[in-house]
Design a protein around this motif. Structure first.
Motif, PDB file in Angstrom:
ATOM      1  N   ARG A 104      60.117  18.691   0.668  1.00 12.47           N
ATOM      2  CA  ARG A 104      58.783  18.264   1.060  1.00 12.47           C
ATOM      3  C   ARG A 104      58.624  18.500   2.566  1.00 12.47           C
TER       4      ARG A 104
ATOM      5  N   GLU B 135      56.250  14.188   5.621  1.00 15.36           N
ATOM      6  CA  GLU B 135      56.316  13.337   4.421  1.00 15.36           C
ATOM      7  C   GLU B 135      57.641  12.589   4.382  1.00 15.36           C
TER       8      GLU B 135
ATOM      9  N   GLY C 209      61.215  17.087  -4.573  1.00 14.97           N
ATOM     10  CA  GLY C 209      60.115  17.142  -5.520  1.00 14.97           C
ATOM     11  C   GLY C 209      60.500  17.047  -6.984  1.00 14.97           C
TER      12      GLY C 209
END
Length: 332
Positions: free
Chosen positions: A16, A20, A304
């Motif tokens: 990411r 984040e 993810g």
């Protein structure tokens, strides 16, 4: 052929965006700061503190909560995290204290943000004081949170690890989580065997299923329980050959433990010994499982593989790679 197969299984790992990771790391740090205050109160470590000391801690708790809202972290914290921070001091429920398991996840996120030099072995923990120092965040000061997150907004962030190091870190996380889960299955092997011999019925509501869910054991691994005594030595050997673990001891993952010494002996001079994973007592086995789960959660979210920050999301996740690093063909 093995090399080509491995290449297919080694799909690129994509993190990411750094900001984040920084937002998630900041949320963890804020709640862990609150966790420290609540844990000290729970354990009765207040000693001879005065009412003024207690008032000071109440103000500290309120400042942490205010910092969450003023920094905008409330938009990125989970509902559980916001609920814990919103509660008045010393009103946490028993389940809230389990948040302390996230220290290792914070360490992984800081490593991914290049604020932590290395990920420790899976039988030792990150230095908690250093984790707080590395970010520069003062939990009661929202400006320090904003400064930390803003430092990762640029697309030119320098990472101190390369793709191979990231891959090795993920492979290592998978292997140690597999071993932790294998230990749970080993302990429940007889129960699983008896349950499998019975009609399915209300199996989902059985005490056995509750134990498996509580320790995030994927249902797909359950069928391996009967073969664990044979599978663990094979997994240990493969992990050692791949360089994922340092030593094999007694056909198992080797754990380096510190020998009991006189308190006068400096820490750096104390002797160590390598013992099999399975030889540890239940408390140490539980501690190793929590280290593995917490770090795996951080890697899985950062890459993810799970869409939300939620430990339960990893319950059916066997690996981050398309196939667990333990069982992929060797590349040489």
């Amino acid at each position: 052929m093995a090399f080509r197969t491995t290449a297919i299984l080694r799909q690129g790992l994509k993190l990411r965006p750094p900001f984040e990771l920084a937002l998630r790391s900041s949320c963890l740090q804020l709640v862990l700061a609150r966790w420290g205050l609540e844990t000290a109160a729970l354990m009765g470590l207040r000693g001879e503190q005065t009412a003024n000391d207690d008032d000071r801690k109440v103000r500290a708790v309120e400042a942490i909560t205010t910092a969450m809202y003023e920094s905008g972290l409330d938009d990125h914290a989970t509902s559980a995290e916001k609920s814990m921070l919103d509660k008045p001091y010393r009103t946490w429920e028993y389940s809230d204290y389990a948040y302390g398991d996230h220290w290792e996840a914070l360490g992984v996120l800081q490593w991914l943000l290049s604020r932590q030099h290395a990920v420790p072995t899976y039988y030792s923990s990150f230095d908690r004081a250093r984790l707080f120092q590395n970010s520069g965040i003062m939990p009661a000061d929202p400006s320090t949170i904003e400064k930390f997150v803003d430092s990762f907004m640029s697309s030119q962030i320098h990472q101190t690890f390369d793709k191979q190091q990231l891959q090795r870190a993920v492979d290592t996380s998978e292997a140690w989580l597999w071993r932790a889960r294998a230990q749970v299955l080993l302990g429940l092997r007889d129960e699983i065997s008896r349950a499998d011999a019975k009609p399915s019925g209300d199996a989902q509501d059985s005490p056995l299923e509750a134990k498996l869910r509580a320790q995030n054991i994927p249902h797909s691994l359950r069928k391996m329980a009967a073969d664990m005594p044979k599978t663990i030595p094979l997994a240990a050997q493969r992990a050692h050959e791949k360089g994922i673990i340092g030593e094999v001891e007694g056909g198992d993952f080797g754990i380096v433990v510190e020998m009991k010494e006189d308190n006068a002996v400096p820490t750096e001079q104390r002797r160590t010994a390598t013992v099999p994973y399975s030889s540890l007592d239940p408390d140490h086995l539980d501690a190793l499982r929590k280290i593995a789960e917490s770090r795996f959660l951080a890697f899985a979210w950062a890459l993810g593989k799970i869409d939300k920050w939620c430990p339960e999301k990893t319950a059916e996740l066997v690996s981050i790679n398309p196939m667990s690093a333990l069982w992929t063909p060797s590349e040489n």
